[in-house]
Design an enzyme around this catalytic site. Structure first.
Site, short mmCIF file in Angstrom:
data_model
loop_
_atom_site.label_atom_id
_atom_site.label_comp_id
_atom_site.label_asym_id
_atom_site.label_seq_id
_atom_site.Cartn_x
_atom_site.Cartn_y
_atom_site.Cartn_z
CD GLN A 51 -1.65 10.70 9.38
OE1 GLN A 51 -0.94 11.61 8.97
NE2 GLN A 51 -2.97 10.71 9.24
CB SER A 73 -0.98 0.00 1.18
OG SER A 73 -0.32 0.13 2.40
CG HIS A 122 10.50 1.07 11.72
ND1 HIS A 122 10.68 -0.29 11.53
CD2 HIS A 122 10.23 1.24 13.04
CE1 HIS A 122 10.54 -0.91 12.69
NE2 HIS A 122 10.27 -0.01 13.62
C1 GAR Z 1 4.06 -0.68 6.75
O1 GAR Z 1 3.36 -0.39 7.93
C2 GAR Z 1 5.53 -0.41 6.94
O2 GAR Z 1 5.81 0.69 7.76
C3 GAR Z 1 5.98 -1.68 7.60
O3 GAR Z 1 5.29 -2.70 6.93
C4 GAR Z 1 4.03 -2.19 6.46
C5 GAR Z 1 3.95 -2.49 4.98
O4 GAR Z 1 2.68 -2.18 4.48
N1 GAR Z 1 7.40 -1.84 7.51
C6 GAR Z 1 8.13 -2.46 8.42
O5 GAR Z 1 7.67 -2.98 9.41
C7 GAR Z 1 9.63 -2.47 8.13
N2 GAR Z 1 10.36 -2.94 9.25
P1 GAR Z 1 2.46 -2.05 2.90
O6 GAR Z 1 3.04 -3.31 2.25
O7 GAR Z 1 0.97 -2.01 2.74
O8 GAR Z 1 3.14 -0.80 2.43
#
Ligand code: GAR
Length: 196
Positions: free
Chosen positions: A177, A13, A113
């Site tokens: 956010q 996302s 992060h």
């Molecule tokens: C997000 O919340 C990102 O901050 C986190 O994984 C999620 C990915 O969501 N990243 C970590 O934890 C890195 N250590 P997404 O695939 O929907 O962007």
């Protein structure tokens, strides 16, 4: 055009938010960059199909088929080098990267992060923030260095922790956010880039 490559492991996302920002905010015309490729270490990452639908090159490098962290990172580095990326964006890429990889892309490797770093590096950030009684949580965009989740900070967003919050409710509040923060942080980085 200079290339941006985005690495994902899951739903993607944040990647989608960045791709949409690049289109809507005309990063090509303004900064001379394009989102050239999306790369995943997992074949089942949902974001891959979305990226492909946008006409972006996608690739899977499955880390389980490599003998060691170093050999996977070397293959990933070689694949990325094919794009000569101006910026490598980690967007939910759930791999610890070896020092050689990080040093190779130093200064052009950023991550998001889901905590207010330097608090809560690593996993399970939302539950840990709730368990500690934190009143605020958030997300951090930072340069990636060999020191996990400790590179210089580019941008942060803060959200409240609400009474009775669960990790999933807090995670959803933070993720909303993240989708604003990450494109904004990248745009800030681009506006300071040497070629712009
Ligand atoms: C997000 O919340 C990102 O901050 C986190 O994984 C999620 C990915 O969501 N990243 C970590 O934890 C890195 N250590 P997404 O695939 O929907 O962007």
């Amino acid at each position: 055009m200079k290339n941006i490559v985005i690495l994902i492991s899951g739903s993607g996302s944040n990647m989608a938010a960045i791709v949409q920002a690049a289109q809507q905010r005309r990063w090509g015309a303004r900064f001379g960059v394009q989102i050239a490729a999306v790369v995943s270490n997992r074949a089942d990452a949902a974001g891959l199909a979305w990226a492909q639908d946008q006409g972006i090159a996608v690739a899977v490098l499955d880390h389980t088929t490599y003998a060691s962290r170093e050999s996977f990172d070397a293959a990933l580095q070689a694949h990325l080098d094919g794009y000569a990326p101006a910026l490598v964006v980690l967007a939910g890429f759930m791999r610890i990267l070896s020092a050689d990889f990080v040093n190779h892309f130093a200064g052009r490797l950023i991550n998001i992060h889901p905590s207010l770093l330097p608090a809560f590096g690593g996993l399970h950030t939302h539950q840990r923030a709730i368990d500690m009684g934190c009143q605020f949580a958030g997300a951090t965009v930072h340069h990636v260095t060999a020191d996990l989740d400790h590179g210089p900070i580019l941008a942060q967003a803060v959200v409240p922790v609400l009474p009775g919050d669960t990790a999933s409710a807090l995670s959803a509040r933070v993720l909303t956010q993240e989708h604003l923060l990450y494109p904004q942080a990248i745009e800030g980085w681009l506006s300071r880039a040497s070629w712009v």
